[in-house]
Design a protein around this motif. Structure first.
Motif, mmCIF file in Angstrom:
data_model
loop_
_atom_site.group_PDB
_atom_site.id
_atom_site.type_symbol
_atom_site.label_atom_id
_atom_site.label_comp_id
_atom_site.label_asym_id
_atom_site.label_seq_id
_atom_site.Cartn_x
_atom_site.Cartn_y
_atom_site.Cartn_z
ATOM 1 N N SER A 246 0.295 3.184 5.461
ATOM 2 C CA SER A 246 0.430 2.544 6.746
ATOM 3 C C SER A 246 -0.766 1.522 6.404
ATOM 4 O O SER A 246 -0.397 0.363 6.915
ATOM 5 C CB SER A 246 -0.607 3.425 7.546
ATOM 6 N N LEU A 247 -1.649 1.555 5.432
ATOM 7 C CA LEU A 247 -2.499 0.354 5.290
ATOM 8 C C LEU A 247 -1.649 -0.644 4.391
ATOM 9 O O LEU A 247 -1.999 -2.004 4.362
ATOM 10 C CB LEU A 247 -3.699 0.656 4.398
ATOM 11 N N ALA A 248 -1.020 -0.331 3.548
ATOM 12 C CA ALA A 248 -0.065 -1.354 2.924
ATOM 13 C C ALA A 248 1.000 -2.044 3.623
ATOM 14 O O ALA A 248 1.393 -3.413 3.650
ATOM 15 C CB ALA A 248 0.698 -0.541 1.641
ATOM 16 N N ALA A 249 1.613 -1.271 4.614
ATOM 17 C CA ALA A 249 2.451 -1.986 5.516
ATOM 18 C C ALA A 249 1.778 -3.347 6.310
ATOM 19 O O ALA A 249 2.488 -4.238 6.757
ATOM 20 C CB ALA A 249 3.108 -1.103 6.539
ATOM 21 N N ALA A 250 0.407 -2.864 6.452
ATOM 22 C CA ALA A 250 -0.307 -4.177 7.281
ATOM 23 C C ALA A 250 -0.665 -5.235 6.530
ATOM 24 O O ALA A 250 -0.586 -6.322 6.841
ATOM 25 C CB ALA A 250 -1.662 -3.309 7.849
ATOM 26 N N LYS A 251 -0.496 -5.039 5.067
ATOM 27 C CA LYS A 251 -0.589 -6.112 4.193
ATOM 28 C C LYS A 251 0.704 -6.748 3.644
ATOM 29 O O LYS A 251 0.871 -7.726 3.106
ATOM 30 C CB LYS A 251 -1.332 -5.836 2.919
ATOM 31 N N GLY A 252 1.802 -5.945 4.168
ATOM 32 C CA GLY A 252 3.228 -6.276 3.443
ATOM 33 C C GLY A 252 3.561 -6.135 1.976
ATOM 34 O O GLY A 252 4.163 -6.798 1.561
ATOM 35 N N THR A 254 3.467 -2.771 -1.015
ATOM 36 C CA THR A 254 3.903 -1.186 -1.178
ATOM 37 C C THR A 254 2.483 -0.447 -1.415
ATOM 38 O O THR A 254 1.470 -0.744 -1.646
ATOM 39 C CB THR A 254 4.658 -1.056 -2.436
ATOM 40 N N ALA A 255 2.339 0.954 -1.300
ATOM 41 C CA ALA A 255 1.322 1.800 -1.364
ATOM 42 C C ALA A 255 1.162 1.660 -2.725
ATOM 43 O O ALA A 255 -0.261 1.746 -3.108
ATOM 44 C CB ALA A 255 1.988 2.998 -0.978
ATOM 45 N N GLY A 256 1.823 1.653 -3.716
ATOM 46 C CA GLY A 256 1.569 1.634 -5.153
ATOM 47 C C GLY A 256 0.590 0.187 -5.356
ATOM 48 O O GLY A 256 -0.172 0.212 -6.221
ATOM 49 N N GLN A 257 1.366 -1.012 -4.887
ATOM 50 C CA GLN A 257 0.509 -2.158 -5.004
ATOM 51 C C GLN A 257 -0.634 -2.137 -4.554
ATOM 52 O O GLN A 257 -1.613 -2.846 -5.203
ATOM 53 C CB GLN A 257 1.433 -3.052 -4.440
ATOM 54 N N LEU A 258 -0.928 -1.532 -3.333
ATOM 55 C CA LEU A 258 -2.217 -1.408 -2.841
ATOM 56 C C LEU A 258 -3.221 -0.643 -3.702
ATOM 57 O O LEU A 258 -4.297 -0.966 -3.901
ATOM 58 C CB LEU A 258 -2.038 -1.015 -1.510
ATOM 59 N N ALA A 259 -2.652 0.265 -4.307
ATOM 60 C CA ALA A 259 -3.605 1.300 -5.123
ATOM 61 C C ALA A 259 -3.784 0.458 -6.472
ATOM 62 O O ALA A 259 -5.059 0.710 -6.659
ATOM 63 C CB ALA A 259 -2.752 2.361 -5.278
#
Length: 323
Positions: A246-252, A254-259
């Motif tokens: 959900s947080l990653a989608a807001a940044k455009g 992936t979840a892995g990239q955000l982590a």
């Protein structure tokens, strides 16, 4: 790729863990793609390549050696000694003779005349770290090793090792769901000027969202035996991934990239080494270097993994970590 400094050693801001190319996560050998992944990493500015003598019982070092044979000057080459697979399962050795034996064997398998960063993979409970690092310091004096590192060590052990010879880098597991180094180990490293190399910054792949059941993993995948991947803990941990998505989608992203971006934002002395044996995943991981996160976003990301179900290791593996 921007560069960062690990205790005086300049490397790309993200490295590449090579273990999974040969062992650990279910071996589906594709050396051609693995070598292509290493070559692509170097093209993208990933200079720190990480292996160990125990990965595939030497096979991984041989693979990395073949991959870098014609481009050694682009590589900051890291390998390790200390973990032994034997009739007891897994044990640790750190006596001086063994340190030197392992170095010679790694140099031969890698096909190089020196190792840029040589880690003690785990500390031996029966051998003083001063003996191990004394032998490693002799390897530096002989020109066979350039920098010394230590892996999964406790704060006191790090201080003792550093007193024998400067420690360039600590390699330990550090990610959104494994934060044990933050209270004691991290402050000591920063006091002493030791860089941090987080392994498994994607929670052994779990934080990407690609794993939804341990039953889908290969039979020989080590994650089947890790508590956090058991069915009893999986639902709780999958909730972490959903929050990250959900947080990653807001940044455009992936979840892995955000982590990964969260780990990268923990300091300029931090160089994570996500592992992959596929160019596609490598390129996705590298993009995380360019993600900017605000203080509020960092707090939100950390909050997504505030509660983790299960220990990171079963008891027989946990006893060798954090000494």
């Amino acid at each position: 790729m921007p560069t960062r400094t690990l205790g005086g050693l300049d490397v790309g801001a993200q490295g590449l863990g090579c273990m999974g190319m040969s062992s650990g996560y279910g071996v589906r050998e594709d050396d051609g793609e693995s070598i292509a992944t290493i070559h692509r990493a170097l093209e993208l500015g990933v200079s720190l390549l990480d292996t160990a003598n125990v990965y595939g019982e030497g096979v991984n070092e041989e693979l990395v050696g073949r991959a870098i044979a014609d481009r050694r000057e682009k590589v900051v080459l890291a390998t390790k000694f200390g973990i032994v697979h034997d009739e007891r399962g897994q044990s640790v050795r750190g006596d001086a003779a063994y340190v030197k034996q392992c170095c010679e064997e790694s140099l031969r398998r890698l096909g190089v005349d020196h190792i840029d960063l040589y880690y003690q993979h785990r500390t031996d409970p029966d051998v003083a770290v001063e003996e191990s690092f004394g032998a490693m310091a002799e390897l530096v004096a002989e020109g066979k090793v350039r920098h010394l590192g230590i892996s999964e060590a406790g704060a006191g052990t790090i201080r003792r090792a550093h007193a024998v010879h400067p420690v360039t880098a600590l390699q330990s597991e550090w990610s959104l769901w494994t934060r044990g180094i933050e209270d004691e180990v991290l402050p000591v490293c920063r006091e002493l000027g030791i860089g941090i190399v987080p392994f498994s910054p994607l929670g052994r792949g779990f934080l990407t969202g690609a794993i939804t059941s341990a039953r889908t993993l290969p039979e020989d995948d080590m994650r089947r035996k890790l508590p956090r991947f058991t069915e009893s803990n999986l639902d709780a941990n999958l909730a972490i991934v959903e929050r990250l998505r959900s947080l990653a989608a807001a940044k455009g992203v992936t979840a892995g990239q955000l982590a990964l971006a969260w780990v990268l934002h923990q300091g300029a002395d931090v160089v994570p080494i996500p592992g992959t044996k596929r160019r596609t995943y490598l390129e996705e991981n590298v993009e995380s270097v360019h993600i900017e996160l605000s203080t509020e976003e960092l707090d939100d990301i950390a909050g997504a993994a505030a509660t983790v179900a299960g220990e990171r290791y079963p008891e027989h593996l946990a006893r060798n970590a954090g000494r």
